[in-house]
Design a protein around this motif. Structure first.
Motif, PDB file in Angstrom:
ATOM      1  N   PHE A  97       0.822  -1.212   0.072  1.00 12.82           N
ATOM      2  CA  PHE A  97      -0.169  -0.028  -0.102  1.00 12.82           C
ATOM      3  C   PHE A  97       0.806   1.251  -0.063  1.00 12.82           C
ATOM      4  O   PHE A  97       0.622   2.345  -0.575  1.00 12.82           O
ATOM      5  N   ALA A  98       1.851   1.166   0.770  1.00 10.53           N
ATOM      6  CA  ALA A  98       2.692   2.394   0.867  1.00 10.53           C
ATOM      7  C   ALA A  98       3.268   2.593  -0.350  1.00 10.53           C
ATOM      8  O   ALA A  98       3.656   3.946  -0.911  1.00 10.53           O
ATOM      9  N   LEU A  99       3.896   1.501  -1.055  1.00 10.63           N
ATOM     10  CA  LEU A  99       4.650   2.095  -2.352  1.00 10.63           C
ATOM     11  C   LEU A  99       3.639   2.431  -3.378  1.00 10.63           C
ATOM     12  O   LEU A  99       3.723   2.798  -4.390  1.00 10.63           O
TER      13      LEU A  99
ATOM     14  N   THR B 189      13.176  -1.298  -6.186  1.00 11.10           N
ATOM     15  CA  THR B 189      12.462  -1.083  -4.782  1.00 11.10           C
ATOM     16  C   THR B 189      11.470  -2.115  -4.652  1.00 11.10           C
ATOM     17  O   THR B 189      11.567  -3.000  -3.641  1.00 11.10           O
ATOM     18  N   ASN B 190      10.759  -2.173  -5.654  1.00 11.14           N
ATOM     19  CA  ASN B 190       9.586  -3.197  -5.532  1.00 11.14           C
ATOM     20  C   ASN B 190       9.711  -4.564  -5.557  1.00 11.14           C
ATOM     21  O   ASN B 190       9.366  -5.608  -4.743  1.00 11.14           O
ATOM     22  N   ASP B 191      10.817  -4.924  -6.484  1.00 10.53           N
ATOM     23  CA  ASP B 191      11.525  -6.539  -6.222  1.00 10.53           C
ATOM     24  C   ASP B 191      12.139  -6.709  -5.001  1.00 10.53           C
ATOM     25  O   ASP B 191      12.097  -7.678  -4.688  1.00 10.53           O
ATOM     26  N   PHE B 192      12.938  -5.720  -4.713  1.00 10.70           N
ATOM     27  CA  PHE B 192      13.680  -5.932  -3.615  1.00 10.70           C
ATOM     28  C   PHE B 192      12.474  -6.160  -2.239  1.00 10.70           C
ATOM     29  O   PHE B 192      12.727  -7.186  -1.477  1.00 10.70           O
ATOM     30  N   VAL B 193      11.486  -5.202  -2.029  1.00  7.75           N
ATOM     31  CA  VAL B 193      10.725  -5.629  -1.248  1.00  7.75           C
ATOM     32  C   VAL B 193       9.894  -6.951  -1.679  1.00  7.75           C
ATOM     33  O   VAL B 193       9.733  -7.744  -0.224  1.00  7.75           O
ATOM     34  N   GLU B 194       9.458  -7.311  -2.711  1.00  2.00           N
ATOM     35  CA  GLU B 194       8.757  -8.503  -2.813  1.00  2.00           C
ATOM     36  C   GLU B 194       9.760  -9.641  -2.497  1.00  2.00           C
ATOM     37  O   GLU B 194       9.152 -10.755  -1.828  1.00  2.00           O
ATOM     38  N   ASN B 195      11.154  -9.688  -2.539  1.00  6.54           N
ATOM     39  CA  ASN B 195      11.770 -10.762  -1.964  1.00  6.54           C
ATOM     40  C   ASN B 195      12.678 -10.684  -0.697  1.00  6.54           C
ATOM     41  O   ASN B 195      12.647 -11.771  -0.170  1.00  6.54           O
ATOM     42  N   MET B 196      12.685  -9.532  -0.077  1.00  4.78           N
ATOM     43  CA  MET B 196      13.545  -9.647   0.973  1.00  4.78           C
ATOM     44  C   MET B 196      12.382  -9.460   2.106  1.00  4.78           C
ATOM     45  O   MET B 196      12.554 -10.117   3.234  1.00  4.78           O
TER      46      MET B 196
END
Length: 208
Positions: free
Chosen positions: A105-107, A191-198
């Motif tokens: 949501f924040a992103l 950023t989005n890929d990092f969030v989804e993976n980490m």
């Protein structure tokens, strides 16, 4: 000269929902300039109405911003519920799903997210409080289920700490992601890929 004045005058608003148009213009303005760059006059100009129109509908700049914040909390609640559903019947997965929903949501709505917690720019409004409470209740219920504390009795200190810890974790992570603070930790990932993976790995560490 007269023709020039006519061209620069605010365009009368003859169609659709003026309230929605002002809210939409405000969100675009917040995304471009941030909260500090927001002005009621510019929001009115972008909506194609006179500078007095927002005052009539919202009372003040804070009133208009409060409407955007309410929409933010309502959308956050929807994202939290959506995240919960991804966990099925597993309480741990449901709680972690909420964490993912919070950061997503924040992103997706950075302007709303940053505004929602700026009480200095908002009015004291019962609807705002209710919308915030509704979002927080989703998190509390997920933590109650995860800890086995039950849904009806008052929280004990340990369960309350878990609720606040869960909120602090995803809220802080969201701000770091929005500020692009992960730097080398993200490697070449966006950023989005990092969030989804980490983020799923981080959440598993706290709520296995």
């Amino acid at each position: 000269m007269a023709a020039k004045k006519i061209e620069e005058a605010p365009v009368p608003y003859h169609h659709g929902d003026l309230r929605a148009a002002l809210i939409g213009a405000t969100e675009v303005l917040l995304a471009e300039r941030g909260i500090e760059g927001f002005t009621l006059r510019e929001a009115a100009r972008r909506a194609g109405v006179s500078a007095a129109a927002p005052m009539h509908h919202f009372g003040s700049a804070a009133g208009l911003l409060t409407e955007v914040a309410i929409l933010g909390f309502e959308e956050l609640t929807r994202c939290l519920r959506e995240g919960t559903e991804t966990g099925g019947t597993d309480p741990a997965r449901r709680l972690r799903g909420q964490g993912m929903g919070y950061v997503r949501f924040a992103l997706a709505y950075p302007a709303r997210f940053q505004l929602m917690f700026r009480k200095d720019r908002l009015t004291s409004d019962a609807r705002l409080e209710a919308s915030g409470d509704a979002a927080f209740a989703e998190l509390e219920m997920a933590v109650r289920d995860y800890t086995g504390w039950g849904r009806k009795k008052p929280l004990n200190r340990a369960t309350q700490a878990t609720v606040l810890g869960a909120w602090s974790t995803v809220h802080g992570f969201a701000h770091l992601a929005l500020d692009e603070r992960f730097g080398g930790h993200a490697g070449g990932a966006g950023t989005n890929d990092f969030v989804e993976n980490m983020l799923p790995e981080i959440l598993k560490q706290f709520w296995p």
